[in-house]
Design an enzyme around this catalytic site. Structure first.
Site, PDB file in Angstrom:
ATOM      1  N   ASP A 102     -17.495  11.525 -18.243  1.00  0.00           N
ATOM      2  CA  ASP A 102     -16.843  10.269 -17.870  1.00  0.00           C
ATOM      3  C   ASP A 102     -16.004  10.546 -16.624  1.00  0.00           C
ATOM      4  O   ASP A 102     -15.062  11.344 -16.662  1.00  0.00           O
ATOM      5  CB  ASP A 102     -15.968   9.798 -19.042  1.00  0.00           C
ATOM      6  CG  ASP A 102     -15.312   8.463 -18.769  1.00  0.00           C
ATOM      7  OD1 ASP A 102     -14.958   8.204 -17.597  1.00  0.00           O
ATOM      8  OD2 ASP A 102     -15.111   7.696 -19.719  1.00  0.00           O
ATOM      9  N   TYR A 106     -13.026   0.291 -10.523  1.00  0.00           N
ATOM     10  CA  TYR A 106     -11.818  -0.460 -10.150  1.00  0.00           C
ATOM     11  C   TYR A 106     -10.577   0.427 -10.066  1.00  0.00           C
ATOM     12  O   TYR A 106      -9.491  -0.056  -9.783  1.00  0.00           O
ATOM     13  CB  TYR A 106     -11.561  -1.638 -11.110  1.00  0.00           C
ATOM     14  CG  TYR A 106     -11.626  -1.300 -12.577  1.00  0.00           C
ATOM     15  CD1 TYR A 106     -10.559  -0.696 -13.219  1.00  0.00           C
ATOM     16  CD2 TYR A 106     -12.758  -1.590 -13.323  1.00  0.00           C
ATOM     17  CE1 TYR A 106     -10.624  -0.375 -14.557  1.00  0.00           C
ATOM     18  CE2 TYR A 106     -12.836  -1.285 -14.665  1.00  0.00           C
ATOM     19  CZ  TYR A 106     -11.772  -0.673 -15.281  1.00  0.00           C
ATOM     20  OH  TYR A 106     -11.852  -0.345 -16.595  1.00  0.00           O
TER      21      TYR A 106
HETATM   22  C1  LIG Z   1     -10.645   3.131 -17.380  1.00  0.00           C
HETATM   23  C2  LIG Z   1     -11.495   3.889 -18.327  1.00  0.00           C
HETATM   24  C3  LIG Z   1     -12.527   3.253 -19.037  1.00  0.00           C
HETATM   25  C4  LIG Z   1     -12.693   1.771 -18.887  1.00  0.00           C
HETATM   26  O1  LIG Z   1     -13.805   1.232 -19.512  1.00  0.00           O
HETATM   27  P1  LIG Z   1     -14.132  -0.315 -19.226  1.00  0.00           P
HETATM   28  O2  LIG Z   1     -15.414  -0.544 -19.899  1.00  0.00           O
HETATM   29  O3  LIG Z   1     -14.167  -0.496 -17.745  1.00  0.00           O
HETATM   30  O4  LIG Z   1     -13.023  -1.124 -19.794  1.00  0.00           O
HETATM   31  C5  LIG Z   1     -13.319   4.024 -19.854  1.00  0.00           C
HETATM   32  N1  LIG Z   1     -13.127   5.371 -19.980  1.00  0.00           N
HETATM   33  C6  LIG Z   1     -12.128   6.001 -19.313  1.00  0.00           C
HETATM   34  C7  LIG Z   1     -11.940   7.472 -19.455  1.00  0.00           C
HETATM   35  C8  LIG Z   1     -11.285   5.273 -18.477  1.00  0.00           C
HETATM   36  O5  LIG Z   1     -10.300   5.894 -17.833  1.00  0.00           O
END
Ligand SMILES: *Cc1c(COP(=O)(O)O)cnc(C)c1O
Length: 413
Positions: free
Chosen positions: A211, A236
């Site tokens: 991730d 974002y």
């Molecule tokens: C910001 C973030 C997300 C966000 O997931 P969305 O589907 O965009 O809400 C997921 N995983 C991590 C590690 C993040 O920092």
């Protein structure tokens, strides 16, 4: 003013004056009441060029090309922009695309990986993940484990750091299907050893999904060279794509034919306009796409990708290192003496682009800070995260924020 504050102010001014990227700060919208924005790791500032970009898109590509826009460029856009983001994270073309949220892309790729592993060996039933991973990552894994009869092997990570190579080596075995970890821990900012951990997982026959939400656009990354199987990331945060802009995914070429994702839609079919009776997945990357791509939501993202291409990730990262180093000095001088703790890695390869400080009064302090236009974010139970987005943040702005944190903490005590 104390000597420490005077000294820090002159140091901030000198750092801004010597900063080769300083001019880019004014490329972002800086109007309004915010005097210190320390949350670019949650939502990057918008580029000031966006009103014109949106007007051009509406008046041109959309308004005049209308439905022809799909054939002319929009069908290709998720892959074209994906390749450009891929290049920023060390991926050769043809392996990255933009679309869906991070959460949905995580679901697709975790399911695809687990299903392929179970099909090859029904004994590979374990998913390895940090116990302090971002909630969506944990929730997706919990859901898929329940759907597929898998079990979860939680790594008990230090909340001021993150998952280590030793922990992963100990956790993986011939039962591991997938390891899902964050490149940069959302709480502490800890940068994981991606190549080392990926190799360790591969020695056990596991696949790895990284991730990149808190690293894409700021931390140098080499997905191809590091042997990464799968990755997802947010656009974002340090990619400044705007609220809810779509995420991106990376599927290494060698896995594209053997993985099947669970949300079968017409855009992932071999022949999109055949309107066929049965789903036949596309060859290659397009099989991981489900429905119509979010073209409008990529306008701001594309503008930031252009800027990052111009500046280069190495230069962005060099400023990140300078910003976190300066923030640490200011925190040590002004905030730690008031009883707060720094709960992020020391300077070096494990430090990301945000620092977290902890104090029991920080929930209340953050509310006061937001009222006065100083915007870090609060993470329960007691952490303030200071996110430093290099292209849009000045050293002076960092100091304004940290001085305000110290003032409000003193007032709360
Ligand atoms: C910001 C973030 C997300 C966000 O997931 P969305 O589907 O965009 O809400 C997921 N995983 C991590 C590690 C993040 O920092």
């Amino acid at each position: 003013m104390t000597d420490a504050t005077t000294d820090l102010r002159s140091r901030a001014a000198a750092l801004d004056a010597a900063d080769p990227l300083a001019r880019h700060a004014s490329a972002f919208v800086r109007e309004g009441d915010v005097v210190s924005y320390l949350d670019g790791n949650s939502l990057g500032r918008p580029l000031a060029s966006l009103p014109q970009r949106f007007a051009d898109f509406v008046g041109g590509e959309w308004g005049t090309r209308l439905i022809r826009g799909w054939d002319e460029q929009w069908m290709a856009r998720p892959y074209a922009l994906g390749d450009r983001i891929g290049a920023l994270v060390g991926a050769a073309a043809g392996q990255s695309f933009v679309g869906d949220s991070t959460t949905v892309l995580l679901y697709k790729l975790v399911r695809a990986a687990v299903d392929a592993q179970l099909a090859a060996d029904p004994a590979r039933t374990e998913i390895v993940i940090e116990d302090d991973s971002f909630p969506t990552d944990r929730f997706i894994v919990e859901g898929i484990a329940a759907e597929r009869g898998c079990s979860i092997r939680w790594l008990r990570v230090d909340r001021a750091a993150g998952a280590t190579l030793e922990q992963v080596e100990e956790a993986v075995s011939e039962r591991t299907a997938l390891v899902l970890l964050c490149h940069v821990a959302y709480r502490s900012g800890f940068v994981a050893d991606v190549p080392g951990i990926t190799a360790a997982a591969h020695r056990a026959g596991a696949l790895v999904l990284w991730d990149l939400c808190h690293s894409a656009g700021v931390i140098p990354t080499e997905l191809d060279a590091w042997g990464v199987d799968l990755a997802v990331g947010c656009s974002y945060k340090y990619l400044n794509g705007g609220p809810g802009s779509p995420a991106f995914a990376y599927v290494r070429t060698e896995h594209q034919a053997s993985l099947a994702q669970p949300i079968q839609g017409w855009m992932g079919a071999a022949d999109v306009f055949a309107m066929g009776e049965r789903f036949e997945p596309a060859q290659g990357l397009r099989r991981f796409v489900s429905g119509t791509p979010p073209v409008l939501a990529t306008v701001a993202l594309e503008a930031m990708v252009e800027l990052l291409e111009e500046v280069g990730i190495e230069a962005v990262h060099a400023k990140s290192v300078a910003l976190t180093g300066f923030a640490e000095q200011a925190i040590e001088a002004l905030v730690l003496p008031l009883g707060a703790r720094l709960v992020s890695p020391e300077a070096g390869p494990h430090r990301g682009s945000h620092l977290t400080i902890a104090h029991p009064a920080f929930r209340e302090v953050t509310a006061r800070l937001w009222e006065r236009g100083v915007i870090p974010d609060f993470r329960a139970p007691d952490g303030i995260r200071i996110g430093l987005s290099p292209l849009s943040t000045t050293f002076a702005e960092v100091l304004v924020g940290i001085e305000a944190i110290a003032e409000e903490l003193r007032a709360a005590a």
